[in-house]
Design a protein around this motif. Structure first.
Motif, mmCIF file in Angstrom:
data_model
loop_
_atom_site.group_PDB
_atom_site.id
_atom_site.type_symbol
_atom_site.label_atom_id
_atom_site.label_comp_id
_atom_site.label_asym_id
_atom_site.label_seq_id
_atom_site.Cartn_x
_atom_site.Cartn_y
_atom_site.Cartn_z
ATOM 1 N N GLY A 82 1.266 -0.709 0.544
ATOM 2 C CA GLY A 82 0.138 -0.260 -0.009
ATOM 3 C C GLY A 82 0.439 1.690 -0.069
ATOM 4 N N CYS A 88 -0.159 1.985 6.532
ATOM 5 C CA CYS A 88 -1.683 1.637 6.479
ATOM 6 C C CYS A 88 -2.264 0.653 6.510
ATOM 7 C CB CYS A 88 -1.777 1.573 4.993
ATOM 8 S SG CYS A 88 -0.507 0.207 3.678
ATOM 9 N N ALA A 90 -1.482 -2.273 5.302
ATOM 10 C CA ALA A 90 -2.063 -4.232 4.627
ATOM 11 C C ALA A 90 -1.053 -5.059 3.851
ATOM 12 C CB ALA A 90 -2.298 -2.825 2.845
ATOM 13 N N CYS A 145 -7.555 -3.879 1.776
ATOM 14 C CA CYS A 145 -6.859 -3.776 2.750
ATOM 15 C C CYS A 145 -7.473 -5.549 3.733
ATOM 16 C CB CYS A 145 -6.928 -3.025 3.478
ATOM 17 S SG CYS A 145 -8.589 -2.642 4.204
ATOM 18 N N ASN A 190 -3.739 -0.531 10.805
ATOM 19 C CA ASN A 190 -4.650 -0.979 9.931
ATOM 20 C C ASN A 190 -5.972 0.046 8.971
ATOM 21 O OD1 ASN A 190 -3.357 -3.308 11.150
ATOM 22 N ND2 ASN A 190 -3.870 -4.697 9.358
ATOM 23 N N CYS A 192 -8.423 1.045 6.247
ATOM 24 C CA CYS A 192 -9.671 0.804 5.218
ATOM 25 C C CYS A 192 -10.090 2.299 4.861
ATOM 26 C CB CYS A 192 -11.156 -0.052 5.907
ATOM 27 S SG CYS A 192 -11.914 -0.848 4.899
#
Length: 212
Positions: A82, A88, A90, A145, A190, A192
């Protein structure tokens, strides 16, 4: 007898000639030094990883991240790239049971480690409980994600089971509680971008056995 013309040069011409003559030694030095300049760079290194239960022996540039080793060398593309800056989530995988951002660590740092990616948690025929809960509660939209979210959620519940506190744990000496407040805090790394956070919390809560 005719007197020969006296050699003359303008001030501008003198400056041009001086500049040209000054550059010759510098150019000659650069040309002479070029053949002795050897190409530099890190030598490849061999690393052995256990990825989803299979032994993988890789020869990698020492600068290769674990994320790139998984995606580009082992071709496990479920783990997503990501931001590539650890912001992030991902790229989250589990290494020796602990969740990490695989874009922030070098593959050669994990010699002999056990790496679990989204492909190793379950199969389409036999989903991991967290995968099944994400499907049931629609814990994703675009899905980019989602592999990192699921790996992070599994690792996060493991951290609570081990008694590791978070920033919202009221008592650092007591066992952390299985609450949505804890889940939200521990999953905050994390992102989204579709905004499916409430559904993600519901999926995690079902697996944890608590009411969202």
């Amino acid at each position: 007898m005719k007197t020969p013309d006296v050699f003359t040069i303008s001030r501008r011409g003198l400056l041009k000639a001086g500049a040209a003559s000054a550059s010759v030694p510098a150019m000659a030095g650069a040309v002479a030094a070029a053949p002795t300049r050897a190409a530099s760079g890190p030598s490849p290194s061999t690393v052995t990883l256990s990825v989803n239960g299979k032994t993988r022996r890789l020869v990698l540039d020492t600068r290769t991240t674990l994320l790139d080793a998984l995606r580009e060398h082992i071709h496990l593309t479920g783990t997503k790239k990501g931001c590539d800056h650890g912001q992030c989530g991902a790229c989250t995988v589990m290494v020796d049971g602990r969740r990490i951002n695989s874009c922030l660590t070098l593959a050669v740092m994990h010699e002999g480690a056990k790496v679990t990616t989204i492909e190793g948690l379950g199969t389409p025929a036999k989903l991991h409980p967290m995968q099944a809960a994400f499907v049931k509660h629609d814990g994703y939209q675009c899905g980019y994600c989602t592999p990192g979210q699921i790996c992070s959620a599994v690792g996060m519940l493991g951290e609570i089971a081990q008694g590791i506190p978070s920033h919202v744990s009221a008592d650092l000496t007591a066992s952390p509680q299985l609450t949505t407040v804890e889940f939200r805090e521990r999953m905050s790394g994390n992102i989204c971008r579709c905004g499916a956070y409430s559904n993600i919390v519901e999926a995690i809560s079902e697996v944890a056995g608590v009411k969202a």
